[in-house]
Design a protein around this motif. Structure first.
Motif, mmCIF file in Angstrom:
data_model
loop_
_atom_site.group_PDB
_atom_site.id
_atom_site.type_symbol
_atom_site.label_atom_id
_atom_site.label_comp_id
_atom_site.label_asym_id
_atom_site.label_seq_id
_atom_site.Cartn_x
_atom_site.Cartn_y
_atom_site.Cartn_z
ATOM 1 N N ILE A 211 14.697 -30.653 34.661
ATOM 2 C CA ILE A 211 14.419 -29.649 35.683
ATOM 3 C C ILE A 211 12.910 -29.512 35.739
ATOM 4 O O ILE A 211 12.274 -29.397 34.696
ATOM 5 C CB ILE A 211 15.046 -28.294 35.306
ATOM 6 C CG1 ILE A 211 16.539 -28.445 35.075
ATOM 7 C CG2 ILE A 211 14.780 -27.261 36.376
ATOM 8 C CD1 ILE A 211 17.196 -27.209 34.533
ATOM 9 N N PRO A 212 12.342 -29.558 36.917
ATOM 10 C CA PRO A 212 10.878 -29.434 36.978
ATOM 11 C C PRO A 212 10.426 -28.100 36.425
ATOM 12 O O PRO A 212 11.069 -27.074 36.624
ATOM 13 C CB PRO A 212 10.588 -29.533 38.478
ATOM 14 C CG PRO A 212 11.881 -29.247 39.156
ATOM 15 C CD PRO A 212 12.934 -29.749 38.233
ATOM 16 N N GLY A 213 9.304 -28.151 35.704
ATOM 17 C CA GLY A 213 8.744 -26.911 35.175
ATOM 18 C C GLY A 213 9.364 -26.449 33.880
ATOM 19 O O GLY A 213 9.094 -25.362 33.424
ATOM 20 N N THR A 214 10.213 -27.277 33.282
ATOM 21 C CA THR A 214 10.792 -26.901 31.994
ATOM 22 C C THR A 214 10.512 -27.995 30.990
ATOM 23 O O THR A 214 10.231 -29.135 31.350
ATOM 24 C CB THR A 214 12.313 -26.742 32.078
ATOM 25 O OG1 THR A 214 12.884 -28.012 32.377
ATOM 26 C CG2 THR A 214 12.699 -25.742 33.117
ATOM 27 N N ARG A 215 10.579 -27.669 29.724
ATOM 28 C CA ARG A 215 10.493 -28.669 28.687
ATOM 29 C C ARG A 215 11.154 -28.118 27.431
ATOM 30 O O ARG A 215 11.265 -26.901 27.277
ATOM 31 C CB ARG A 215 9.039 -29.042 28.410
ATOM 32 C CG ARG A 215 8.263 -27.980 27.665
ATOM 33 C CD ARG A 215 6.946 -28.561 27.209
ATOM 34 N NE ARG A 215 6.238 -27.591 26.394
ATOM 35 C CZ ARG A 215 4.922 -27.630 26.170
ATOM 36 N NH1 ARG A 215 4.198 -28.571 26.712
ATOM 37 N NH2 ARG A 215 4.356 -26.747 25.411
ATOM 38 N N PRO A 216 11.607 -28.983 26.539
ATOM 39 C CA PRO A 216 12.232 -28.463 25.325
ATOM 40 C C PRO A 216 11.183 -27.897 24.368
ATOM 41 O O PRO A 216 10.074 -28.418 24.267
ATOM 42 C CB PRO A 216 12.936 -29.678 24.740
ATOM 43 C CG PRO A 216 12.236 -30.842 25.307
ATOM 44 C CD PRO A 216 11.673 -30.432 26.611
ATOM 45 N N GLY B 213 6.981 -19.883 39.201
ATOM 46 C CA GLY B 213 8.278 -20.292 39.746
ATOM 47 C C GLY B 213 8.135 -20.972 41.085
ATOM 48 O O GLY B 213 8.780 -21.975 41.361
ATOM 49 N N VAL B 214 7.246 -20.461 41.920
ATOM 50 C CA VAL B 214 7.036 -21.055 43.244
ATOM 51 C C VAL B 214 6.480 -22.466 43.093
ATOM 52 O O VAL B 214 6.956 -23.416 43.722
ATOM 53 C CB VAL B 214 6.068 -20.182 44.075
ATOM 54 C CG1 VAL B 214 5.677 -20.897 45.351
ATOM 55 C CG2 VAL B 214 6.697 -18.853 44.409
ATOM 56 N N VAL B 215 5.483 -22.615 42.230
ATOM 57 C CA VAL B 215 4.840 -23.918 42.082
ATOM 58 C C VAL B 215 5.815 -24.938 41.477
ATOM 59 O O VAL B 215 5.812 -26.105 41.858
ATOM 60 C CB VAL B 215 3.565 -23.776 41.214
ATOM 61 C CG1 VAL B 215 2.986 -25.132 40.896
ATOM 62 C CG2 VAL B 215 2.544 -22.948 41.952
ATOM 63 N N CYS B 216 6.666 -24.497 40.563
ATOM 64 C CA CYS B 216 7.617 -25.422 39.937
ATOM 65 C C CYS B 216 8.855 -25.639 40.804
ATOM 66 O O CYS B 216 9.725 -26.426 40.438
ATOM 67 C CB CYS B 216 8.046 -24.888 38.584
ATOM 68 S SG CYS B 216 6.711 -24.799 37.413
ATOM 69 N N GLY B 217 8.972 -24.912 41.890
ATOM 70 C CA GLY B 217 10.138 -25.077 42.751
ATOM 71 C C GLY B 217 11.385 -24.389 42.247
ATOM 72 O O GLY B 217 12.501 -24.755 42.604
ATOM 73 N N HIS B 218 11.226 -23.401 41.382
ATOM 74 C CA HIS B 218 12.386 -22.642 40.914
ATOM 75 C C HIS B 218 12.818 -21.639 41.976
ATOM 76 O O HIS B 218 12.048 -21.282 42.860
ATOM 77 C CB HIS B 218 12.039 -21.882 39.632
ATOM 78 C CG HIS B 218 11.664 -22.761 38.493
ATOM 79 N ND1 HIS B 218 10.968 -22.308 37.416
ATOM 80 C CD2 HIS B 218 11.886 -24.064 38.254
ATOM 81 C CE1 HIS B 218 10.775 -23.294 36.566
ATOM 82 N NE2 HIS B 218 11.322 -24.380 37.062
#
Lengths: 252, 412
Positions: B37-42, B94-99
């Motif tokens: 998912i864009p904008g996330t990482r483990p 959130g906006v920049v990551c597309g969430h």
């Protein structure tokens, strides 16, 4: 399961006591590591466990137990563990169209009872949340007493309960809160573990202190046999180390 | 001639599958854990999927970022200026990551909050250059060898800036607002209390007050409709829902915990948070809630609110306080207290080195720094009353390290 704690409490999975009501409480610290200890301890001991998780999801407890060397999913499949997820169940109740508090409160509290029939051990997490949900202290005490009467006396099982204390020490008596509950349950329990943050403040190497109170079962002639010990502890990735006050490896 | 080449190619062929096999098994593990998912990482600590709060230094303070499925509580500062900024940062990220976004408020219309989002700084060159500049600035100081307290020469300079080694999240310019074009690409849902719950609607006795119930229902319906609860088929690309709730628990929500020491409906807010926690844990969503904690009279309730959240931080602004003029705090706008860090899938939670943190709002950026006191060399602080001694102390501070000064009136 932490072997150091076992030696402090003088227990082991092979020789597990019966009819105990252990009360775990904390203030300005997190005592949930003790709940994980008891959960894995009773599962190792081969007891049947009923766990009512009110604040965390099953996957959280499962992941931690995995680190402690016990698989909750396997235990659940085998029927050794009954896991009641309060968090999931509560949502349905909260969002129902016409909530009638009286029945639901009792429903919420009664639900574990039917499952308790053939269980021997009963571990429970953070009942202070119940207070946050607007349940009266009396109802929680009643519930604890019922469980104790049923599990400890009738079935010779054990019960563990976690109470999270308020951070501020409230001395007002008209305050219906966790302090009341703590006092009432300390009166009932046979072993109390009290976890606190360090009185001197935050420290990276010592996470807090734990007081252990034993209430002896001695006869009334010899008087109450209460014992008390104090330890400091540090939580590690896969266990906890306990040491006497001032003997942390960081200071010596 | 042919034979050896054959041999080599053979051995290579033998090696290749092994290598390939090795790499695939290695990748397989990481791939199975990663949900792209864009904008996330483990997370480094526990493998949890985390998202950025939008403020890089805040991410660092709370242990890398916000884990998906958790709740971040921000106790507002007195005038709600910095907490509001953090909320905007969170939404802008959130906006920049597309969430997807969900914004709830009782005071300002959520659209107003959306219009005030800070503009992202999207070109990558700016930040490293700034860092280099800093390093250069540090260098000449360290080149001077110490003559007196030479033991301290080798001590590392205390870094007040907080940042993790790898970059996560974006930088924003708070002096500009985000372009409407960027904003329009994101899906957002809003909840404005006066629109949802008409004033004077009868509040029947129930678990929680009408506003909270409506909000919880609204969040639940969004989660179900957009498929954040994992019920959607795998083919649909997954996304994260960011929930921002502004000033929860204020009187505008029909709450009386702000007004009375012993409110009649003490468990409404906590019940709502419990419900929200239940929703978050079972879905791909993450929430930031700001609460005006200085308004809530009863400390017991605030303690319970904190325990129901996963991460809790408090902003304490200096504005209007005595400490604003304290020279100790002259570089900062307030203090930041980390009250609670989450225990997620592990026994031990992230243990920070220090809890002395302060925040400041630069012209374009909000940052959190370690509160570190440099050695006080100014003449104003001298404990010696005699002016000439104070002057010598001043000269000493200038001449320390470079003794080739003209006037030397040091007599030990």
């Amino acid at each position: 399961m932490f072997s150091e704690l076992n030696s402090i409490l003088n227990t082991s999975p092979e020789n597990c006591p019966q009819g105990e009501f252990t009360l775990v409480s904390d203030r300005k610290a997190d005592a949930s590591f003790l709940i994980h200890h008891f959960l894995s301890f009773y599962l190792r001991a081969g007891c049947k466990v009923c766990f009512l998780g009110l604040v965390q999801s099953f996957s959280h407890y499962s992941a931690v137990s995995q680190r402690l060397g016990v698989s909750l999913t396997q235990a659940r499949e085998k029927g050794q563990l009954v896991f009641l997820e309060g968090l999931k169940g509560a949502l349905g109740v909260l969002l129902e169209e016409e909530p009638s508090p009286g029945t639901h409160m009792l429903g919420f509290l009664r639900s574990p009872r039917s499952d308790l029939r053939e269980l021997f051990e009963f571990v429970r997490a953070s009942s202070t949340v119940l207070l946050s949900l607007g349940v009266r202290v009396g109802a929680v005490v009643d519930f604890a007493h019922y469980c104790r009467a049923f599990v400890c006396s009738k079935l010779q099982g054990n019960m563990v309960m976690l109470i999270r204390g308020e951070d501020e020490e409230e001395e007002e008596c008209d305050e219906e809160g966790a302090e009341w509950l703590l006092r009432a349950l300390t009166h009932q329990c046979s072993l109390a573990l009290r976890v606190q943050g360090l009185p001197t403040g935050y420290c990276r190497d010592i996470h807090g202190q734990m007081e252990v109170f034993w209430r002896g079962h001695g006869s009334s002639v010899t008087g109450p046999q209460t014992q008390q010990k104090l330890f400091q502890y540090k939580v590690h990735d896969k266990g906890v180390s306990f040491f006497a006050r001032g003997t942390s490896s960081a200071v010596l | 001639m042919a034979a050896p080449s054959n041999n080599i190619s053979k051995s290579r062929a033998e090696q290749k599958p092994r290598l390939a096999c090795n790499t695939t098994t290695f990748q397989k593990k990481s791939r199975s854990k990663l949900v792209s998912i864009p904008g996330t990482r483990p997370s480094v600590q526990n493998g949890q999927l985390i998202v950025s709060t939008g403020v890089t230094s805040l991410d660092y303070v709370i242990g890398g970022g916000l884990a998906v499925g958790t709740l971040l509580l921000i106790e507002e500062d007195k005038y709600d200026s910095y907490s509001r900024m953090l909320l905007k940062y969170f939404l802008a990220e959130g906006v920049v990551c597309g969430h997807n976004l969900f914004i709830a408020s009782a005071r300002n219309h959520p659209d107003e909050i959306l219009q005030e989002l800070p503009a992202p700084i999207l070109d990558e060159i700016v930040s490293p250059r700034g860092k280099e500049g800093q390093a250069e600035l540090c260098d000449p100081e360290s080149q001077n060898s110490m003559k007196i307290a030479w033991r301290y020469q080798n001590l590392p300079k205390v870094q007040t800036a907080l940042a993790s080694s790898s970059r996560f999240g974006h930088y924003y310019d708070v002096s500009k607002t985000m372009d409407t074009e960027i904003r329009q690409a994101t899906k957002f849902n809003t909840f404005f209390l006066p629109d949802e719950v008409p004033l004077g609607s009868a509040t029947e006795s129930s678990w929680m007050n009408a506003g909270y119930r409506a909000l919880l229902r609204s969040i639940q319906s969004v989660i179900c409709r957009e498929g954040f609860d994992g019920s959607s088929p795998q083919s649909k690309s997954r996304n994260v829902l960011r929930i921002g709730v502004h000033s929860l628990g204020s009187a505008l929500w029909g709450e009386d915990i702000c007004c009375k020491e012993s409110p009649s409906d003490a468990s409404s807010l906590t019940t709502f948070l419990y419900g929200l926690r239940a929703l978050l844990r079972s879905s791909l969503s993450v929430a930031m809630v700001t609460v005006p904690s200085h308004l809530i009279q009863n400390r017991v309730i605030m303690g319970r609110v904190t325990k129901l959240c996963d991460t809790a931080i408090t902003l304490e602004s200096f504005r209007g306080l005595e400490s604003e003029t304290n020279p100790l705090y002259k570089d900062y706008h307030g203090l930041l207290h980390v009250k609670q860090l989450p225990h997620l899938n592990c026994l031990v939670c992230e243990v920070p080195d220090t809890k002395d943190l302060a925040f400041k709002l630069k012209r374009k950026q909000f940052t959190i720094e370690r509160l570190h006191l440099p050695p006080d060399l100014s003449d104003t602080v001298s404990r010696l009353s005699k002016p000439d001694l104070a002057e010598s102390a001043k000269l000493l501070s200038v001449g320390c390290g470079s003794t080739a000064m003209g006037k030397k009136h040091l007599d030990f």
